[in-house]
Enzyme design. Structure first.
Site, PDB file in Angstrom:
ATOM      1  N   LEU A 138       0.865  -1.169   0.000  1.00 18.30           N
ATOM      2  CA  LEU A 138       0.000   0.000   0.000  1.00 18.30           C
ATOM      3  C   LEU A 138       0.907   1.225   0.000  1.00 18.30           C
ATOM      4  O   LEU A 138       2.006   1.196   0.560  1.00 18.30           O
ATOM      5  CB  LEU A 138      -0.892   0.041   1.251  1.00 18.30           C
ATOM      6  CG  LEU A 138      -2.014  -1.001   1.366  1.00 18.30           C
ATOM      7  CD1 LEU A 138      -2.729  -0.838   2.700  1.00 18.30           C
ATOM      8  CD2 LEU A 138      -3.001  -0.888   0.213  1.00 18.30           C
ATOM      9  N   ASP A 139       0.455   2.312  -0.627  1.00 11.11           N
ATOM     10  CA  ASP A 139       1.229   3.542  -0.604  1.00 11.11           C
ATOM     11  C   ASP A 139       1.420   4.014   0.838  1.00 11.11           C
ATOM     12  O   ASP A 139       0.620   3.692   1.727  1.00 11.11           O
ATOM     13  CB  ASP A 139       0.501   4.647  -1.385  1.00 11.11           C
ATOM     14  CG  ASP A 139       0.342   4.312  -2.855  1.00 11.11           C
ATOM     15  OD1 ASP A 139       1.164   3.526  -3.371  1.00 11.11           O
ATOM     16  OD2 ASP A 139      -0.598   4.831  -3.478  1.00 11.11           O
ATOM     17  N   LYS A 140       2.439   4.802   1.045  1.00 10.94           N
ATOM     18  CA  LYS A 140       2.771   5.293   2.384  1.00 10.94           C
ATOM     19  C   LYS A 140       1.578   5.950   3.068  1.00 10.94           C
ATOM     20  O   LYS A 140       1.325   5.711   4.258  1.00 10.94           O
ATOM     21  CB  LYS A 140       3.934   6.284   2.285  1.00 10.94           C
ATOM     22  CG  LYS A 140       4.337   6.921   3.618  1.00 10.94           C
ATOM     23  CD  LYS A 140       5.478   7.901   3.421  1.00 10.94           C
ATOM     24  CE  LYS A 140       5.854   8.583   4.730  1.00 10.94           C
ATOM     25  NZ  LYS A 140       6.965   9.567   4.562  1.00 10.94           N
TER      26      LYS A 140
END
Length: 304
Positions: A138-140
């Protein structure tokens, strides 16, 4: 990484801020490491070494020179995140906002992997010593559910299931503008943006098939709360697709409006549900994870 050249399409502010946004998104580099790259001449503007405070202008050429990453080791750290489900083969975690998934050069700790090493004795080795157990990312600034594998057999099967669209993933997103249809499907290929390598875009050039289904959950005066189901797992897929139809995710620093870069929480995008058949036991795994408090507070703000 290979040398990267970027021709700016617009004035883009200070070099250090631009480089930080790009390299943190692409490679999970830390701010201090990026500052060191600029100081040591590994990030050039128009083939010249410049100050970190240099103001980037339209048509400036940024060159990021390939540098061998520093040797790093994933260390165990006691970090705050929730394990939603766990058995002998896999676990589901609720990734917090602002937490990078795995270590990288210049960003050796504080990641989900560091926390997993502290909490979990056995993790699969397929992802390498910096990505043990990590099946997908998942993106940050994206929150919510992730699957982690405890052994290689489970990891391989989960990877195959992802590739064959056998893992149902639902997201909750707050987007700009009012979406009129109750439901819709975005079927548009995604590839690397030619003018800005930190971004993805809808394109036919060197692109991969991508499909996102969305459903309206609630409409506000200038925003819409939606549920998204993705059939493919392309980089930034929901963020790119929603921007493509002119309903960018609120707080998205890459694909929304300039003022969204100032939103401290980041993008309001949450991996809400995972549903799949357990690759070893055959059991049905079906879990949801409520949106973070900050996300809920934003919805309450829009309702009032």
């Amino acid at each position: 990484m290979d040398n990267i050249e970027i021709i700016l399409q617009e004035d883009s502010g200070r070099l250090d801020k631009y480089a930080t946004n790009y390299l943190q998104e692409e490679f999970d580099f830390s701010r201090s490491y990026i500052q060191k790259l600029i100081e040591q001449g590994f990030i050039l503007v128009n083939d010249n070494i410049v100050s970190a405070k240099y103001n980037l202008l339209k048509n400036d050429k940024i060159t990021i020179i390939a540098k061998e990453p520093e040797e790093i080791e994933a260390i165990a750290q006691d970090l705050d995140f929730e394990i939603v489900y766990e058995d002998s083969d896999l676990l589901l975690v609720n990734k917090p906002n602002g937490m990078v998934v795995h270590p990288a050069a210049g960003n050796p700790d504080g990641t989900l992997v560091n926390g997993l090493l502290f909490k979990i004795k056995d993790l699969s080795a397929i992802g390498g010593y910096l990505r043990p157990g990590i099946v997908h990312r998942l993106d940050k600034m994206t929150t919510g559910l992730m699957i982690v594998a405890k052994n290689d057999k489970t990891h391989k099967k989960l990877t195959e299931m992802l590739a064959n669209n056998q893992i149902h993933k639902e997201y909750i997103a707050l987007v700009h503008g009012v979406i009129e249809p109750e439901k819709g499907t975005i079927d548009a290929p995604i590839g690397r943006h030619r003018g800005n390598r930190k971004k993805m875009t809808v394109t036919e050039i060197n692109a991969k098939h991508a499909k996102t289904h969305f459903e309206v959950l609630k409409r506000f005066e200038n925003h819409t709360l939606i549920k998204c189901v993705i059939e493919t797992g392309r980089t930034h897929q929901i963020r790119v697709h929603m921007s493509f139809i002119k309903h960018a995710v609120v707080g998205d620093p890459l694909y929304a409006f300039r003022e969204d870069q100032k939103v401290e929480f980041g993008q309001y995008l949450h991996a809400y549900k995972l549903s799949f058949t357990h690759p070893i036991t055959g059991e049905k795994i079906d879990y949801t994870c409520e949106i973070p408090k900050e996300f809920n507070d934003k919805i309450i703000e829009l309702e009032n």
